[in-house]
Design a protein around this motif. Structure first.
Motif, PDB file in Angstrom:
ATOM      1  N   LEU A 208      68.852  51.883  94.287  1.00 20.95           N
ATOM      2  CA  LEU A 208      69.276  51.765  92.898  1.00 20.95           C
ATOM      3  C   LEU A 208      69.020  53.079  92.176  1.00 20.95           C
ATOM      4  O   LEU A 208      68.116  53.840  92.532  1.00 20.95           O
ATOM      5  N   ARG A 209      69.810  53.347  91.165  1.00 17.73           N
ATOM      6  CA  ARG A 209      69.614  54.541  90.348  1.00 17.73           C
ATOM      7  C   ARG A 209      68.627  54.221  89.222  1.00 17.73           C
ATOM      8  O   ARG A 209      68.738  53.185  88.565  1.00 17.73           O
ATOM      9  N   LEU A 210      67.679  55.114  89.019  1.00 18.87           N
ATOM     10  CA  LEU A 210      66.615  54.893  88.039  1.00 18.87           C
ATOM     11  C   LEU A 210      66.853  55.707  86.780  1.00 18.87           C
ATOM     12  O   LEU A 210      67.189  56.893  86.855  1.00 18.87           O
ATOM     13  N   ALA A 211      66.653  55.086  85.625  1.00 15.71           N
ATOM     14  CA  ALA A 211      66.712  55.784  84.346  1.00 15.71           C
ATOM     15  C   ALA A 211      65.391  55.578  83.621  1.00 15.71           C
ATOM     16  O   ALA A 211      64.864  54.454  83.566  1.00 15.71           O
ATOM     17  N   ALA A 212      64.853  56.664  83.084  1.00 12.03           N
ATOM     18  CA  ALA A 212      63.589  56.608  82.347  1.00 12.03           C
ATOM     19  C   ALA A 212      63.875  56.469  80.859  1.00 12.03           C
ATOM     20  O   ALA A 212      64.645  57.243  80.298  1.00 12.03           O
ATOM     21  N   VAL A 213      63.232  55.511  80.216  1.00 13.62           N
ATOM     22  CA  VAL A 213      63.362  55.331  78.776  1.00 13.62           C
ATOM     23  C   VAL A 213      62.108  55.898  78.122  1.00 13.62           C
ATOM     24  O   VAL A 213      60.990  55.497  78.480  1.00 13.62           O
ATOM     25  N   PRO A 214      62.231  56.828  77.190  1.00 13.07           N
ATOM     26  CA  PRO A 214      61.047  57.398  76.531  1.00 13.07           C
ATOM     27  C   PRO A 214      60.190  56.322  75.880  1.00 13.07           C
ATOM     28  O   PRO A 214      60.667  55.232  75.547  1.00 13.07           O
ATOM     29  N   MET A 215      58.923  56.650  75.675  1.00 21.78           N
ATOM     30  CA  MET A 215      57.995  55.703  75.071  1.00 21.78           C
ATOM     31  C   MET A 215      57.047  56.441  74.139  1.00 21.78           C
ATOM     32  O   MET A 215      56.885  57.651  74.225  1.00 21.78           O
ATOM     33  N   ASP A 216      56.423  55.682  73.234  1.00 20.79           N
ATOM     34  CA  ASP A 216      55.433  56.244  72.329  1.00 20.79           C
ATOM     35  C   ASP A 216      54.316  55.230  72.145  1.00 20.79           C
ATOM     36  O   ASP A 216      54.160  54.315  72.977  1.00 20.79           O
ATOM     37  N   GLU A 217      53.563  55.357  71.067  1.00 18.64           N
ATOM     38  CA  GLU A 217      52.401  54.476  70.877  1.00 18.64           C
ATOM     39  C   GLU A 217      52.790  53.023  70.635  1.00 18.64           C
ATOM     40  O   GLU A 217      51.942  52.127  70.708  1.00 18.64           O
ATOM     41  N   ASP A 218      54.063  52.737  70.346  1.00 20.83           N
ATOM     42  CA  ASP A 218      54.535  51.364  70.177  1.00 20.83           C
ATOM     43  C   ASP A 218      55.309  50.863  71.379  1.00 20.83           C
ATOM     44  O   ASP A 218      55.999  49.846  71.314  1.00 20.83           O
ATOM     45  N   GLY A 219      55.192  51.572  72.502  1.00 21.33           N
ATOM     46  CA  GLY A 219      55.857  51.142  73.721  1.00 21.33           C
ATOM     47  C   GLY A 219      57.209  51.789  73.912  1.00 21.33           C
ATOM     48  O   GLY A 219      57.484  52.889  73.408  1.00 21.33           O
ATOM     49  N   MET A 220      58.076  51.119  74.637  1.00 18.54           N
ATOM     50  CA  MET A 220      59.397  51.656  74.936  1.00 18.54           C
ATOM     51  C   MET A 220      60.153  51.989  73.655  1.00 18.54           C
ATOM     52  O   MET A 220      60.177  51.209  72.701  1.00 18.54           O
ATOM     53  N   ASP A 221      60.791  53.174  73.642  1.00 16.91           N
ATOM     54  CA  ASP A 221      61.619  53.579  72.513  1.00 16.91           C
ATOM     55  C   ASP A 221      62.948  52.838  72.629  1.00 16.91           C
ATOM     56  O   ASP A 221      63.850  53.259  73.359  1.00 16.91           O
ATOM     57  N   VAL A 222      63.074  51.734  71.911  1.00 12.60           N
ATOM     58  CA  VAL A 222      64.247  50.870  72.056  1.00 12.60           C
ATOM     59  C   VAL A 222      65.505  51.556  71.533  1.00 12.60           C
ATOM     60  O   VAL A 222      66.614  51.291  72.019  1.00 12.60           O
ATOM     61  N   GLU A 223      65.370  52.441  70.564  1.00 12.34           N
ATOM     62  CA  GLU A 223      66.549  53.160  70.090  1.00 12.34           C
ATOM     63  C   GLU A 223      67.038  54.150  71.138  1.00 12.34           C
ATOM     64  O   GLU A 223      68.246  54.383  71.270  1.00 12.34           O
ATOM     65  N   ALA A 224      66.122  54.741  71.901  1.00  7.32           N
ATOM     66  CA  ALA A 224      66.534  55.581  73.028  1.00  7.32           C
ATOM     67  C   ALA A 224      67.252  54.739  74.077  1.00  7.32           C
ATOM     68  O   ALA A 224      68.231  55.187  74.697  1.00  7.32           O
ATOM     69  N   LEU A 225      66.772  53.513  74.278  1.00  4.03           N
ATOM     70  CA  LEU A 225      67.458  52.594  75.188  1.00  4.03           C
ATOM     71  C   LEU A 225      68.868  52.294  74.677  1.00  4.03           C
ATOM     72  O   LEU A 225      69.823  52.241  75.459  1.00  4.03           O
ATOM     73  N   ALA A 226      69.004  52.101  73.355  1.00  7.82           N
ATOM     74  CA  ALA A 226      70.332  51.848  72.787  1.00  7.82           C
ATOM     75  C   ALA A 226      71.274  53.010  73.050  1.00  7.82           C
ATOM     76  O   ALA A 226      72.464  52.809  73.350  1.00  7.82           O
ATOM     77  N   ARG A 227      70.756  54.235  72.953  1.00 10.74           N
ATOM     78  CA  ARG A 227      71.603  55.400  73.243  1.00 10.74           C
ATOM     79  C   ARG A 227      72.000  55.441  74.714  1.00 10.74           C
ATOM     80  O   ARG A 227      73.125  55.824  75.059  1.00 10.74           O
ATOM     81  N   LEU A 228      71.068  55.066  75.589  1.00  3.57           N
ATOM     82  CA  LEU A 228      71.396  54.977  77.006  1.00  3.57           C
ATOM     83  C   LEU A 228      72.497  53.943  77.230  1.00  3.57           C
ATOM     84  O   LEU A 228      73.447  54.169  77.990  1.00  3.57           O
ATOM     85  N   CYS A 229      72.378  52.807  76.555  1.00  3.97           N
ATOM     86  CA  CYS A 229      73.370  51.742  76.713  1.00  3.97           C
ATOM     87  C   CYS A 229      74.746  52.189  76.229  1.00  3.97           C
ATOM     88  O   CYS A 229      75.777  51.769  76.776  1.00  3.97           O
ATOM     89  N   ALA A 230      74.772  53.037  75.212  1.00  4.96           N
ATOM     90  CA  ALA A 230      76.055  53.533  74.712  1.00  4.96           C
ATOM     91  C   ALA A 230      76.761  54.373  75.769  1.00  4.96           C
ATOM     92  O   ALA A 230      78.001  54.416  75.810  1.00  4.96           O
ATOM     93  N   ARG A 231      75.981  55.044  76.625  1.00  9.99           N
ATOM     94  CA  ARG A 231      76.570  55.842  77.706  1.00  9.99           C
ATOM     95  C   ARG A 231      76.842  54.973  78.924  1.00  9.99           C
ATOM     96  O   ARG A 231      77.935  54.971  79.468  1.00  9.99           O
ATOM     97  N   GLN A 232      75.822  54.249  79.357  1.00 11.44           N
ATOM     98  CA  GLN A 232      75.944  53.321  80.479  1.00 11.44           C
ATOM     99  C   GLN A 232      74.762  52.356  80.436  1.00 11.44           C
ATOM    100  O   GLN A 232      73.613  52.767  80.627  1.00 11.44           O
ATOM    101  N   ALA A 233      75.052  51.107  80.218  1.00  8.99           N
ATOM    102  CA  ALA A 233      73.976  50.116  80.138  1.00  8.99           C
ATOM    103  C   ALA A 233      73.396  49.860  81.522  1.00  8.99           C
ATOM    104  O   ALA A 233      74.139  49.720  82.499  1.00  8.99           O
TER     105      ALA A 233
END
Length: 464
Positions: A208-233
């Motif tokens: 499988l192809r792996l994608a890393a989602v950035p994170m900070d003190e509140d956990g996974m950066d969900v907005e970064a995940l949204a940007r990833l989904c806009a390119r390829q979910a």
């Protein structure tokens, strides 16, 4: 990335001298396996040579198997043959006198072997249980055993749905099963940029192809995940919302809601790993509650009873049950019923509740001790978690700190096995407070960590 800059002799071709200096630095440990080398133009400027000279030097080092190139990422020090960046082994022997803080394990206690002993003894004295242990069982486990495990989970504040529960051979098996039924080779799966190495290894083995989602003190950066989904979910998102391993970060309640909405919008399956046990008061709303139709919830006995039991659970949406049964049949037909019965009887033993209460108090005490002893280095750790994330001060490398601690009899983990993708690992250490034999051993280890970090780097090249 290192700022490694060698001193070159005047004689001979410059590219060859750079390649030789690389080999010497790698052999001496100055450059660690997996470490990213300076960009070619940057090193050329420092050395006063052409970019072509450095390109040729890197090519020569690659030919001699000292380095490897990663498209779009750069050049890295090659790892030993067979040693992947995500290598992380359980059950490795630890030399006498070494304090092991490398694996996330529950603290030792006599109630552990005693609990297993009682469970096995009662099975040996029960002809019906012995007969069942020798018979084939349904792939997901017997209805009775599934109900008993679900009841145990419910008592811990976790999903209690025996009709949707599949018994697994531990949490790692649950991850493999989830990926097997949800994804096909070549599919994109995602996780926190730092996450449990078992997931990374399972994804790689499934091609499988792996994608890393950035994170900070509140956990996974969900907005970064949204940007990833806009390119390829991604097809699958692996999440440890209550306790990220290795950082100990907790996904905020607001981000959980947003994550569930994104999963529905982009048709993403969620694999929620809750194996790193925390008391119910320390957990947020489960993703399996927010998005039950697309969440697979993983749990196991490893952090509460014992890792060697290899008994866990996968609670899933109804449509996946048949596919999971087929996956288990193709692997091992079923989880050994004898071990499942031993785990069930141990769960139901009142002493197991006593053990968990003691463990919760002991881990909290060890975490408080670590926060106090290492306060100068801003350690990150949750009150009831045995994981401590220790960012290193400027000028220190995790590989150097790990090696120095090993020399002094303390085993810790560096971030590299936890990295998703090819981004450079942060300079930090993960300390597990559970495995040491006693609180006194934890205190000794913390003292050694503090002394090691208080001392200056052992050589100038360790400055970042």
């Amino acid at each position: 990335m290192t700022i490694w800059t060698p001193t070159l002799p005047d004689d001979g071709p410059r590219y060859r001298r750079i390649a030789e200096a690389l080999a010497e630095a790698i052999t001496s440990g100055e450059l660690a396996p997996g470490e990213k080398l300076p960009p070619q133009r940057q090193l050329a400027d420092r050395l006063g040579v052409t970019v072509g000279t450095v390109t040729r030097a890197y090519a020569e080092a690659h030919r001699q198997a000292w380095v490897e190139s990663r498209v779009g990422s750069g050049t890295y020090v090659r790892r030993p043959a067979g040693e992947a960046p995500t290598t992380f082994r359980a059950g490795q022997p630890v030399a006498d006198g070494v304090i092991d803080m490398g694996m996330s394990l529950p603290p030792p206690h006599p109630l552990r072997p005693q609990g297993l002993q009682r469970a096995l003894r009662t099975i040996a004295e029960d002809p019906v249980a012995l007969q069942a242990a020798t018979d084939y069982q349904p792939e997901a486990g017997s209805e009775t055993q599934r109900a008993r495990i679900a009841a145990w989970q419910g008592g811990l504040g976790l999903p209690e749905a025996p009709e949707r529960l599949v018994i697994t051979q531990g949490g790692q098996h649950g991850i493999h099963l989830a990926l097997q039924v949800l994804a096909q080779p070549g599919d994109l799966v995602a996780a926190d940029a730092l996450t449990y190495p078992g997931f990374v290894c399972a994804a790689q083995q499934a091609h499988l192809r792996l994608a890393a989602v950035p994170m900070d003190e509140d956990g996974m950066d969900v907005e970064a995940l949204a940007r990833l989904c806009a390119r390829q979910a991604p097809r699958v998102l692996y999440v440890t919302p209550d306790l990220n391993n290795p950082t100990g970060v907790r996904l905020s309640d607001e981000r959980r809601e947003r994550l569930a909405a994104l999963a529905r919008e982009h048709d993403i399956w969620l694999v929620e790993d809750a194996v790193q046990y925390l008391p119910a008061s320390d957990r947020g709303v489960a993703l399996s509650t927010l998005a039950p139709e697309r969440t697979l919830h993983i749990f196991s006995t490893s952090k509460i009873l014992a890792g060697g039991l290899r008994i866990g659970s996968l609670t899933v949406p109804d449509p996946l049950l048949e596919r999971l049964g087929a996956a288990i049949r193709s692997q091992s037909w079923m989880v050994p019923p004898l071990m499942v019965e031993a785990a069930c009887r141990w769960m139901e033993d009142p002493a197991s509740h006593e053990l968990l209460e003691w463990q919760t108090r002991e881990i909290a005490a060890r975490q408080a001790l670590a926060q106090e002893r290492l306060a100068a280095y801003a350690p990150q750790g949750r009150t009831n978690s045995s994981i401590l994330w220790l960012p290193l001060p400027a000028g220190r490398r995790s590989s150097e700190a790990q090696a120095l601690l090993a020399q002094r009899g303390v085993k810790v983990s560096t971030p590299e096995p936890f990295c998703v993708g090819s981004e450079a690992a942060p300079q930090a250490l993960r300390l597990c407070l559970g495995p040491p034999a006693s609180r006194e051993a934890v205190e000794r280890a913390l003292g050694i960590v503090r002394e090691t970090l208080d001392a200056p780097p052992s050589s100038p090249w360790q400055t970042l």
